[in-house]
Design a protein around this motif. Structure first.
Motif, short mmCIF file in Angstrom:
data_model
loop_
_atom_site.label_atom_id
_atom_site.label_comp_id
_atom_site.label_asym_id
_atom_site.label_seq_id
_atom_site.Cartn_x
_atom_site.Cartn_y
_atom_site.Cartn_z
N VAL A 102 -16.49 14.86 33.74
CA VAL A 102 -17.68 14.87 33.34
C VAL A 102 -18.57 15.30 34.59
CG1 VAL A 102 -19.68 13.16 32.80
CG2 VAL A 102 -17.43 12.86 31.60
N CYS A 103 -18.42 14.55 35.94
CA CYS A 103 -18.94 14.82 36.79
C CYS A 103 -18.26 15.67 37.99
CB CYS A 103 -19.45 13.50 37.80
SG CYS A 103 -20.59 13.78 39.29
N LEU A 104 -18.68 16.99 37.94
CA LEU A 104 -17.86 17.74 38.77
C LEU A 104 -18.02 17.44 40.26
CD1 LEU A 104 -17.91 21.27 36.75
CD2 LEU A 104 -16.07 19.50 36.83
N CYS A 105 -19.31 17.16 40.52
CA CYS A 105 -19.52 17.01 42.04
C CYS A 105 -18.66 15.76 42.46
CB CYS A 105 -21.01 16.41 42.15
SG CYS A 105 -22.43 17.81 41.79
N HIS A 106 -18.33 14.97 41.70
CA HIS A 106 -17.48 13.91 42.32
C HIS A 106 -16.12 13.85 41.62
CE1 HIS A 106 -20.82 12.23 44.86
NE2 HIS A 106 -21.70 12.54 43.76
N GLY A 134 -23.61 11.38 38.99
CA GLY A 134 -25.11 11.67 38.86
C GLY A 134 -26.05 11.63 40.29
N SER A 135 -25.06 11.25 41.34
CA SER A 135 -26.11 11.35 42.41
C SER A 135 -26.22 12.65 43.28
CB SER A 135 -25.25 10.44 43.45
OG SER A 135 -24.05 10.68 43.69
N GLN A 136 -25.70 13.68 42.74
CA GLN A 136 -25.77 15.04 43.32
C GLN A 136 -26.52 15.98 42.71
OE1 GLN A 136 -21.84 15.59 45.45
NE2 GLN A 136 -22.70 17.25 46.33
N CYS A 137 -25.96 16.69 41.78
CA CYS A 137 -26.85 17.90 41.15
C CYS A 137 -27.68 17.18 39.93
CB CYS A 137 -26.02 18.86 40.64
SG CYS A 137 -24.88 18.64 39.20
N GLY A 138 -27.00 16.17 39.27
CA GLY A 138 -27.61 15.59 38.09
C GLY A 138 -27.18 15.93 36.88
N SER A 139 -26.54 17.30 36.62
CA SER A 139 -26.22 17.59 35.42
C SER A 139 -25.39 17.10 34.53
CB SER A 139 -25.60 19.17 35.48
OG SER A 139 -24.56 19.03 36.16
N CYS A 140 -24.71 15.93 35.08
CA CYS A 140 -23.75 15.21 34.22
C CYS A 140 -24.44 13.77 33.79
CB CYS A 140 -22.64 14.76 35.21
SG CYS A 140 -23.35 13.80 36.51
FE1 FES Z 1 -22.37 14.87 38.49
FE2 FES Z 1 -23.36 17.01 39.85
S1 FES Z 1 -22.04 16.74 38.09
S2 FES Z 1 -23.99 14.86 40.18
#
Ligand code: FES
Length: 57
Positions: A3-7, A36-42
């Motif tokens: 779901v959250c690729l950043c993390h 959700g704490s980085q790019c926010g797309s998730c």
């Molecule tokens: Fe979750 Fe970027 S994908 S903050």
């Protein structure tokens, strides 16, 4: 599924923390897992998973 690729957080991890620790909104999920704490797309998808997991109780 991620779901959250950043993390690197999956839907299963989100469901588990909602069930086990009572995480109930995006602010709490962000504090717990960083979602959700980085790019926010998730954020939308993560919110849906929180909502459907709570409804499944
Ligand atoms: Fe979750 Fe970027 S994908 S903050």
């Amino acid at each position: 599924m991620f779901v959250c690729l950043c993390h690197g957080i999956t839907d299963t991890q989100i469901e588990n923390i909602v069930r086990a620790e009572g995480v109930g909104n995006m602010r709490e999920l962000k504090n717990a897992l960083g979602v959700g704490s980085q790019c926010g797309s998730c954020i939308n998808m993560a919110q849906n998973i929180i909502d459907t997991t709570i409804m499944d109780y």
